[in-house]
Write a protein that holds these residues in place. Structure first.
Motif, PDB file in Angstrom:
ATOM      1  N   SER A   1       3.846  11.077   2.669  1.00 47.59           N
ATOM      2  CA  SER A   1       3.758  10.068   1.799  1.00 47.59           C
ATOM      3  C   SER A   1       4.459   8.972   2.560  1.00 47.59           C
ATOM      4  O   SER A   1       5.495   8.961   3.008  1.00 47.59           O
ATOM      5  CB  SER A   1       4.354  10.320   0.297  1.00 47.59           C
ATOM      6  OG  SER A   1       5.531  10.547   0.433  1.00 47.59           O
TER       7      SER A   1
ATOM      8  N   VAL B   1      -8.418   1.596   3.995  1.00 50.71           N
ATOM      9  CA  VAL B   1      -7.122   2.487   4.763  1.00 50.71           C
ATOM     10  C   VAL B   1      -8.033   3.752   5.403  1.00 50.71           C
ATOM     11  O   VAL B   1      -8.743   4.486   4.947  1.00 50.71           O
ATOM     12  CB  VAL B   1      -6.185   2.899   3.704  1.00 50.71           C
ATOM     13  CG1 VAL B   1      -5.111   3.839   4.463  1.00 50.71           C
ATOM     14  CG2 VAL B   1      -5.782   1.685   2.891  1.00 50.71           C
TER      15      VAL B   1
ATOM     16  N   TYR C   1       0.738   5.568   0.102  1.00 49.28           N
ATOM     17  CA  TYR C   1      -0.381   6.595   0.626  1.00 49.28           C
ATOM     18  C   TYR C   1       0.245   7.875   0.469  1.00 49.28           C
ATOM     19  O   TYR C   1       1.413   8.078   0.513  1.00 49.28           O
ATOM     20  CB  TYR C   1      -0.879   6.130   1.760  1.00 49.28           C
ATOM     21  CG  TYR C   1       0.222   6.336   3.113  1.00 49.28           C
ATOM     22  CD1 TYR C   1       0.203   7.718   3.747  1.00 49.28           C
ATOM     23  CD2 TYR C   1       0.901   5.513   3.496  1.00 49.28           C
ATOM     24  CE1 TYR C   1       1.451   7.780   4.841  1.00 49.28           C
ATOM     25  CE2 TYR C   1       1.777   5.427   4.444  1.00 49.28           C
ATOM     26  CZ  TYR C   1       1.961   6.653   5.189  1.00 49.28           C
ATOM     27  OH  TYR C   1       2.791   6.858   6.237  1.00 49.28           O
TER      28      TYR C   1
ATOM     29  N   LEU D   1      -6.049   8.889   6.948  1.00 51.74           N
ATOM     30  CA  LEU D   1      -5.143   9.895   6.311  1.00 51.74           C
ATOM     31  C   LEU D   1      -5.942  11.219   5.693  1.00 51.74           C
ATOM     32  O   LEU D   1      -5.134  11.976   5.330  1.00 51.74           O
ATOM     33  CB  LEU D   1      -5.217   9.177   4.424  1.00 51.74           C
ATOM     34  CG  LEU D   1      -4.373   7.729   4.571  1.00 51.74           C
ATOM     35  CD1 LEU D   1      -4.464   7.204   3.286  1.00 51.74           C
ATOM     36  CD2 LEU D   1      -2.889   8.059   5.094  1.00 51.74           C
TER      37      LEU D   1
ATOM     38  N   VAL E   1      -1.987   5.678  10.902  1.00 52.87           N
ATOM     39  CA  VAL E   1      -2.648   5.170   9.582  1.00 52.87           C
ATOM     40  C   VAL E   1      -3.146   3.560   9.776  1.00 52.87           C
ATOM     41  O   VAL E   1      -2.053   3.122  10.346  1.00 52.87           O
ATOM     42  CB  VAL E   1      -2.005   5.287   8.415  1.00 52.87           C
ATOM     43  CG1 VAL E   1      -0.414   4.755   8.163  1.00 52.87           C
ATOM     44  CG2 VAL E   1      -2.680   4.569   7.055  1.00 52.87           C
TER      45      VAL E   1
ATOM     46  N   ALA F   1      -4.902   6.410  -1.086  1.00 49.68           N
ATOM     47  CA  ALA F   1      -3.774   5.223  -0.943  1.00 49.68           C
ATOM     48  C   ALA F   1      -4.303   4.321  -2.074  1.00 49.68           C
ATOM     49  O   ALA F   1      -5.262   4.178  -2.592  1.00 49.68           O
ATOM     50  CB  ALA F   1      -4.365   4.477   0.365  1.00 49.68           C
ATOM     51  N   TYR F   2      -3.251   3.522  -2.459  1.00 55.62           N
ATOM     52  CA  TYR F   2      -3.334   2.553  -3.535  1.00 55.62           C
ATOM     53  C   TYR F   2      -2.811   1.235  -3.073  1.00 55.62           C
ATOM     54  O   TYR F   2      -1.721   1.162  -2.373  1.00 55.62           O
ATOM     55  CB  TYR F   2      -2.649   2.934  -4.830  1.00 55.62           C
ATOM     56  CG  TYR F   2      -3.008   4.423  -5.094  1.00 55.62           C
ATOM     57  CD1 TYR F   2      -4.325   4.350  -6.394  1.00 55.62           C
ATOM     58  CD2 TYR F   2      -2.473   5.736  -5.234  1.00 55.62           C
ATOM     59  CE1 TYR F   2      -4.710   5.550  -6.942  1.00 55.62           C
ATOM     60  CE2 TYR F   2      -3.247   6.763  -5.299  1.00 55.62           C
ATOM     61  CZ  TYR F   2      -3.970   6.768  -6.459  1.00 55.62           C
ATOM     62  OH  TYR F   2      -4.441   7.903  -6.829  1.00 55.62           O
ATOM     63  N   THR F   3      -3.133   0.023  -3.679  1.00 54.09           N
ATOM     64  CA  THR F   3      -2.638  -1.185  -3.546  1.00 54.09           C
ATOM     65  C   THR F   3      -2.233  -1.913  -4.857  1.00 54.09           C
ATOM     66  O   THR F   3      -2.957  -1.550  -5.628  1.00 54.09           O
ATOM     67  CB  THR F   3      -3.677  -2.077  -2.358  1.00 54.09           C
ATOM     68  OG1 THR F   3      -2.766  -3.177  -2.403  1.00 54.09           O
ATOM     69  CG2 THR F   3      -4.856  -2.342  -3.098  1.00 54.09           C
TER      70      THR F   3
ATOM     71  N   VAL G   1       0.964  -1.187   0.038  1.00 56.43           N
ATOM     72  CA  VAL G   1       0.114   0.276  -0.052  1.00 56.43           C
ATOM     73  C   VAL G   1       1.007   1.144   0.041  1.00 56.43           C
ATOM     74  O   VAL G   1       1.829   1.274   0.873  1.00 56.43           O
ATOM     75  CB  VAL G   1      -0.970  -0.118   1.039  1.00 56.43           C
ATOM     76  CG1 VAL G   1      -1.684   1.354   1.286  1.00 56.43           C
ATOM     77  CG2 VAL G   1      -1.858  -1.060   1.200  1.00 56.43           C
TER      78      VAL G   1
ATOM     79  N   VAL H   1      -4.697   0.039   8.195  1.00 56.98           N
ATOM     80  CA  VAL H   1      -5.147  -1.080   7.333  1.00 56.98           C
ATOM     81  C   VAL H   1      -5.819  -2.058   7.617  1.00 56.98           C
ATOM     82  O   VAL H   1      -5.676  -2.821   8.519  1.00 56.98           O
ATOM     83  CB  VAL H   1      -4.116  -1.416   6.261  1.00 56.98           C
ATOM     84  CG1 VAL H   1      -4.666  -2.083   5.109  1.00 56.98           C
ATOM     85  CG2 VAL H   1      -3.049  -0.409   5.997  1.00 56.98           C
TER      86      VAL H   1
ATOM     87  N   SER I   1       4.748   4.091   2.423  1.00 56.00           N
ATOM     88  CA  SER I   1       4.411   2.811   1.937  1.00 56.00           C
ATOM     89  C   SER I   1       4.259   1.896   3.151  1.00 56.00           C
ATOM     90  O   SER I   1       4.897   1.946   4.116  1.00 56.00           O
ATOM     91  CB  SER I   1       5.239   2.148   0.891  1.00 56.00           C
ATOM     92  OG  SER I   1       6.539   2.039   1.611  1.00 56.00           O
TER      93      SER I   1
END
Length: 915
Positions: A719, A735, A690, A738, A701, A744-746, A688, A703, A721
């Motif tokens: 930012s 997530v 972010y 934030l 943060v 966020a991306y996975t 992840v 998850v 990971s």
């Protein structure tokens, strides 16, 4: 000068009216009863007023007169105009001088031809031409283009000329007026400070290629093309009322204006045109005529598929139907046969024709696309139809005759069997026990849009002779071959030999193998191959080229249209397609390539050295055709002395079950179902990345996987990971912490398909620091250098000059090649025209605000093999702009046509260009 009527929609632009041979008018007529009044029972009768008798008599006479009126326009009258304009004459004896303001980037010239004709003949073609000279603000001629056009007269063949339907007509009457043709004259480079465009008629190009005096008077309307700023566009959009929005939406799509995607709405509102005035005085310096305009277009007489009862499909033959929206499509054919229907989304689905030989499929896609229909087993005939309202979803110059119903049937009533994705069965027919069964709904045929194109047959000893016009450097040869359908062959050999002198070096030869087309066939019963475009650059001074070849090879001669920078399709094909889509075989008003006649055409036709090809108009990915399994290789290029680099996240879509690309990430703006790998490098874990809002610094943060907190860490930077353990399979991931501006991306793909982003590396390009790419090009390679240009934080214009070193087009003289190289030029575009994306390292909390545009540098096989050096330089704004210095842009480059040295997980961008 008289001001023209308010322009509602110019002829040749906007959304078309349905193609009809006659205007439809109500057939009902007013009828009046003349019976006397009757008093109610028991009521005293009143004396009848004499004035009522007079009034009733007058009404009776009026009713009788109305009853004698025809439902069609009466003889000697014409339909009312939809638009009325004042058109300038373009004459051979004097220039039509048009003032060009500095702030426009192009002049659109719409032309008509006034011809002397006594009868309607829509099959006759009228060639004409004019010369456009560009004169700058100092009175110097800086450019000159010769434009050759061809048009015809759209008229009603069942009525005398001057009555019934028309595309254009002189208000003063007399003669006929051809359909409009549009020519775009780009002015922003040659007239940056404004100036003049001077137009003068010239002789037309005759059937033998020679110049002949034109037999018509050229009429024109001239408009300057302006570009609204982003702020101006937004204000303009807010100013539109409901009717204006509806009219704008009709120009682009069957969808309403509000339902258009945001990029389509912005593109529709960004450009605007203003009438340009001629210099001088009317009657002395120029002449004008009043034109009446309608949107009527007569279907081209050499077009097929205008209601044919059957169309043949099978394992080797397919039908292509073009639609702009959803509809229920009826398919009729032999009972028990299986039809495959592909709506362009995810392959095709088999549909069984029931005991009555029918099936109904619901095609639910809202966008413009081509539906491909073929069959299982040997060829068989089918018919296609839709309801009267839905038949208008079909794109093309199509006449929709009524579908005949078998005796004893009251409607489709067919079981659809298996349906394509998103399809649904038709509701059951009404019960037969109903007291008064409703009349069967009208079904209209929706045949494929088939056009007939003539090719010349080659011969080993009797040549086709091509004439090189003065100033013409390139000759295009578009050829196919015949394939024997009975033998089951899927390819055919084609041979072309061009000779311009007796010597052994004064010739060029090309022998290729071409795949069979599923959609095209010859009138002799042979299958047709896919086309191949070969370009020849003969030595300077050559005026005559003799072309021979294998007897089964068929040829059309082509030349680059001077002064034409883009292809303008004819209505109703002028619709918005996807970025990677193009029309194949759609008719056009003007095109970058134009067909030219053989010098010995009359002799060839007397010898019957020709074949008519039936080709289906359809939408395909650019250049893909029947070669969809042969995507060209690609590789990412990194500039020399790599400048500052950032990561760009571009929006994309992944279908359910599709393998996940190596550069794909799934957004986690909300809780999302993703698929965790059970094997490989990513087995049992999630990565992840972010970015947090500033207000979230110092907080935590978290998850969550399937609702449970799998990882929690403090936020110490904007930012970061995270690596999270997760069981294999479909998992719901969320997530938290934030902030509103966080994202966020996975790296796990969406479990059921959905939105993703693709990562690209982009590099900074500034005016002070040009950018250089180096690579090798092999002999005969055609390459495309695709540039993704990012304007940070906004949609903004950019101008990038490119220079290609090591390009020597003359080294391939006297040889066939497929693509012409332009060694230097300017790529002008606007960030945001392709998409909006996110620069990950940008110092802003906003997402999706970075505009992305795309430009292409084409390297043809006319180049000798060797090292290529491409230099990019950022140019400042054009003169007449705001004067602000050019802002830095970010550029990513992909070379299409060469395979990457290692594993390439990058997205597929391009396949070979449409011939």
């Amino acid at each position: 000068m008289t001001t023209p009527a308010k322009r509602r929609e110019p002829a040749g632009h906007g959304a078309p009216a349905p193609s009809r041979s006659h205007a439809t008018r109500p057939a009902s007529r007013a009828r009046m009863a003349t019976a006397g009044f009757r008093a109610r029972d028991g009521a005293p009768r009143k004396a009848l007023n004499p004035r009522w008798l007079i009034a009733m008599a007058l009404l009776g006479v009026t009713a009788f007169a109305l009853s004698q009126l025809s439902s069609a326009p009466p003889l000697g009258s014409s339909l009312p105009a939809e638009d009325e304009i004042l058109a300038y004459h373009i004459e051979p004896e004097r220039d039509l001088v048009i003032k060009v303001p500095a702030e426009i980037d192009a002049v659109e010239v719409t032309t008509w031809g006034s011809v002397r004709a006594d009868a309607c003949d829509s099959a006759r073609r009228y060639p004409y031409g004019f010369i456009a000279a560009f004169v700058n603000e100092r009175g110097e001629e800086v450019a000159r283009h010769a434009i050759d056009l061809e048009s015809r007269v759209s008229c009603d063949p069942d009525r005398p000329l001057g009555e019934g339907e028309y595309a254009a007509r002189l208000a003063s009457g007399g003669g006929a007026v051809t359909d409009p043709r549009s020519t775009l004259l780009i002015t922003h480079d040659v007239l940056p400070q404004g100036g003049q465009v001077r137009l003068r008629a010239k002789p037309a190009v005759g059937s033998d290629g020679a110049l002949v005096p034109s037999e018509l008077t050229i009429l024109s309307r001239l408009e300057g093309r302006y570009q609204r700023s982003e702020a101006s566009r937004a204000v303009y959009e807010q100013s539109l009322d409901a009717e204006e929005r509806r009219q704008l939406g009709l120009r682009a799509s069957a969808l309403g204006f509000a339902d258009l995607p945001e990029p389509a709405r912005k593109a529709l509102l960004r450009g605007w045109a203003r009438r340009l005035e001629a210099g001088g005085r009317e009657g002395i310096d120029y002449e004008m005529s009043r034109l009446l305009l309608r949107r009527f277009r007569m279907p081209y007489p050499r077009a097929e598929g205008r209601g044919a009862s059957e169309f043949v499909i099978g394992e080797r033959r397919a039908a292509a139907l073009n639609f702009r929206g959803p509809l229920s499509l009826d398919i009729e054919g032999p009972p028990g046969r299986t039809v495959r229907v592909g709506d362009g989304a995810s392959g095709s689905t088999s549909v069984a024709l029931g005991p009555l030989g029918r099936a109904t499929v619901r095609l639910l896609r809202e966008d413009i696309r081509t539906v491909v229909i073929d069959g299982v087993g040997p060829d068989f005939g089918v018919r296609f139809s839709a309801s009267e309202a839905q038949a208008m979803q079909q794109i093309g110059e199509i006449v929709h005759p009524a579908m005949p119903l078998p005796a004893g049937e009251g409607g489709p009533g067919a079981a659809p069997g298996a349906l394509p994705p998103g399809a649904a069965e038709e509701p059951p027919a009404p019960s037969a026990s109903a007291a008064a069964p409703a009349a069967a709904p009208t079904r209209l045929q929706t045949p494929p849009d088939v056009r007939i194109v003539r090719y010349l047959a080659l011969d080993p000893s009797d040549p086709v002779i091509a004439r090189m016009a003065p100033g013409q450097e390139l000759l295009g040869l578009l050829f196919r071959t015949q394939i024997d359908a009975s033998g089951g062959a899927n390819q055919g050999e084609a041979t072309v030999v061009a000779r311009w002198g007796p010597g052994p070096s004064e010739r060029a030869e090309l022998k290729v193998t071409l795949p069979r087309s599923r959609f095209e066939w010859w009138n002799e019963g042979f299958d047709a191959s896919e086309p191949r475009l070969a370009i020849l650059r003969p030595p300077a001074g050559v005026e005559r080229i003799e072309i021979t070849g294998d007897a089964r090879t068929r040829l059309r001669l082509r030349a680059i249209e001077p002064g034409v920078n883009e292809t303008l399709y004819r209505l109703p094909y002028r619709v918005t397609l996807a970025e990677d889509e193009t029309w194949r075989y759609a008719p056009f008003d003007v095109s970058t390539w134009t067909d030219v006649r053989a010098l010995n055409l009359d002799d060839l036709e007397r010898k019957e050295r020709f074949s008519d090809l039936r080709e289906q108009v359809r939408i395909e990915r650019a250049g893909e055709g029947a070669r969809s399994d042969a995507d060209r290789p690609e590789r990412v290029l990194v500039p020399e002395h790599a400048p500052v680099r950032r990561r760009l996240l571009m929006p994309a879509w992944q279908s359910a079950g599709e393998p996940s690309p190596g550069d794909a990430w799934t957004p986690l703006l909300v809780a999302k179902d993703v698929r965790v790998d059970g094997a490989g490098a990513r087995a049992g874990r999630l990565s992840v990345i972010y970015r947090a809002a500033r207000a979230s610094l110092g907080k935590e943060v978290a998850v969550r996987v399937d609702g449970e907190v799998a990882l929690k860490e403090p936020i110490v930077a904007l930012s970061g990971s995270l690596r999270v353990a997760a069981p294999a399979g479909a998992r719901r991931v969320e997530v938290e912490g934030l902030g509103e501006a966080g994202v966020a991306y996975t790296d796990a793909p969406p479990a059921n398909g959905g939105a993703i982003v693709r990562r690209r590396d982009v590099f900074e390009l500034t005016r002070a620091r040009p950018m250089t790419y180096e690579f090798k090009q092999e002999a005969g390679e055609t390459l495309h250098l695709v540039l993704f240009v990012v304007t940070p934080g906004e949609n903004a214009d950019y101008r990038i000059r490119y220079r290609l070193e090591g390009a020597k087009p003359a080294s391939r003289e006297a040889a066939f090649f497929r693509r012409v190289t332009i060694p230097d030029g300017v790529l002008a575009g606007r960030g945001g025209d392709l998409t909006r994306a996110t620069l990950w390292e940008a110092a802003t909390e906003k997402r999706g605000t970075d505009g992305v545009g795309r430009g292409v540098i084409r390297l043809g096989d006319d180049l000798a093999p060797g090292k290529r050096v491409v230099r990019l330089s950022l140019l400042g704004p054009q003169q007449g702009d705001t004067g602000e210095p050019a802002k830095a842009v970010w550029v990513g480059a992909v070379l299409v046509g060469q395979k990457a040295p290692g594993r390439d997980d990058g997205p597929r961008l391009w396949v070979e260009d449409d011939p």
